[in-house]
Design a protein around this motif. Sequence first.
Motif, mmCIF file in Angstrom:
data_model
loop_
_atom_site.group_PDB
_atom_site.id
_atom_site.type_symbol
_atom_site.label_atom_id
_atom_site.label_comp_id
_atom_site.label_asym_id
_atom_site.label_seq_id
_atom_site.Cartn_x
_atom_site.Cartn_y
_atom_site.Cartn_z
ATOM 1 N N LEU A 51 37.320 41.084 33.262
ATOM 2 C CA LEU A 51 38.068 40.124 33.971
ATOM 3 C C LEU A 51 37.849 38.888 33.311
ATOM 4 C CD1 LEU A 51 37.192 41.182 37.648
ATOM 5 C CD2 LEU A 51 39.403 41.355 36.610
ATOM 6 N N LEU A 52 36.403 38.778 32.656
ATOM 7 C CA LEU A 52 36.480 37.241 32.001
ATOM 8 C C LEU A 52 36.940 37.341 30.804
ATOM 9 C CD1 LEU A 52 32.525 36.677 32.728
ATOM 10 C CD2 LEU A 52 34.613 35.584 33.702
ATOM 11 N N THR A 55 40.572 36.568 31.419
ATOM 12 C CA THR A 55 40.775 35.109 31.810
ATOM 13 C C THR A 55 40.642 34.286 30.609
ATOM 14 O OG1 THR A 55 39.592 35.576 33.859
ATOM 15 C CG2 THR A 55 39.748 33.364 33.309
ATOM 16 N N TYR A 59 45.193 35.896 30.214
ATOM 17 C CA TYR A 59 46.127 36.905 31.005
ATOM 18 C C TYR A 59 45.743 36.875 32.616
ATOM 19 C CZ TYR A 59 47.532 38.588 26.660
ATOM 20 O OH TYR A 59 48.406 38.609 25.255
ATOM 21 N N ALA A 60 44.639 36.288 32.979
ATOM 22 C CA ALA A 60 44.128 36.192 34.366
ATOM 23 C C ALA A 60 43.802 34.718 34.670
ATOM 24 C CB ALA A 60 43.077 37.245 34.627
ATOM 25 N N THR A 61 43.513 34.554 35.645
ATOM 26 C CA THR A 61 42.984 33.220 36.261
ATOM 27 C C THR A 61 42.146 33.562 37.367
ATOM 28 O OG1 THR A 61 44.614 33.149 38.087
ATOM 29 C CG2 THR A 61 45.414 31.847 35.932
ATOM 30 N N ARG A 62 41.110 32.411 37.480
ATOM 31 C CA ARG A 62 39.985 32.604 38.089
ATOM 32 C C ARG A 62 39.894 31.462 39.383
ATOM 33 N NH1 ARG A 62 33.545 33.502 36.582
ATOM 34 N NH2 ARG A 62 32.804 33.843 38.691
ATOM 35 N N SER A 63 40.003 31.506 40.580
ATOM 36 C CA SER A 63 39.722 30.644 41.688
ATOM 37 C C SER A 63 38.574 31.145 42.563
ATOM 38 C CB SER A 63 40.975 30.591 42.393
ATOM 39 O OG SER A 63 40.929 29.460 43.334
ATOM 40 N N PHE A 67 39.806 36.765 41.079
ATOM 41 C CA PHE A 67 40.811 36.959 39.919
ATOM 42 C C PHE A 67 42.111 37.222 40.141
ATOM 43 C CE2 PHE A 67 36.288 37.174 38.747
ATOM 44 C CZ PHE A 67 36.060 36.696 37.734
ATOM 45 N N SER A 70 47.934 36.080 35.345
ATOM 46 C CA SER A 70 48.527 34.580 35.139
ATOM 47 C C SER A 70 49.971 34.932 34.749
ATOM 48 C CB SER A 70 47.830 34.142 33.920
ATOM 49 O OG SER A 70 47.992 34.577 32.762
#
Length: 257
Positions: A51-52, A55, A59-63, A67, A70
């Motif tokens: 996941l990191l 990110t 390709y991914a976001t973190r809030s 996760f 994107s």
Amino acid sequence: MNDQVISRDHVGSLERGLAVLEILARHPSGMTLTEMAAEAGLTRAGARRFLLTLTALGYATRSGRLFALSPRLLTIARTWLQSASLWSHAEPFMREVAAAVNESCSAAVLSEQDVVYVARVPGRRILSVALNVGTRLPAWCTSMGRVLLSELPEAELRAFLRRADIIARTVKTITDREALAAEIVRVKEKGFAVVDEELEIGLRSIAVPIRNRSGAMVAAINVSTQPGRFSIDDMEREILPRLRNAARAIEDYFVVQ
């Protein structure tokens, strides 16, 4: 020999990373690290690394703890679709259909339990279902889905219906698996499918197959409309011949390849 080559060249970490992407796609509201680890069959540490990495690459976001995918994958998909010569060839014929009946014309392929839209010419009329290239809809209650499912051998079709998450989308949705199987057999016999307000009340569609030079079905093409605009008889009389002509024109692409 070939199996040994495939085994030697297989990149397990890439496979797991792609699986993480697919899982994120099924959870658009986001997932926690713990949820991803459980669904992907990874340790928390392994899920965290994937996941990191996604990110960091955009390709991914973190809030907070969540996760999510994107929009970067959409850019990749759009680039592929724009360069896919079949759909570049198909678009003018789809536009002719859309203009002739003043409705939207779309094409889709089968992907697991869904159809995925690969081309679309929107109509002037607004439907509450937001449909764009990349949209996924349940195959079993859509006209293009039923056309595509009609190509499956009987055993595969019944296996599909057993594992499909079949729920009532409207009061008109066919949810009985035997009735669905029978309807899909009728689609195969007729060579087209009409779905009347099973996905959404006020949405009616008709679809036909697109086949390659060997006769295998590669996609389906449809027109979506509203009950107040076209009766089912009207659709079969006015829209179906245009769809079939467009499908034949699109299929000519395979002849010249």
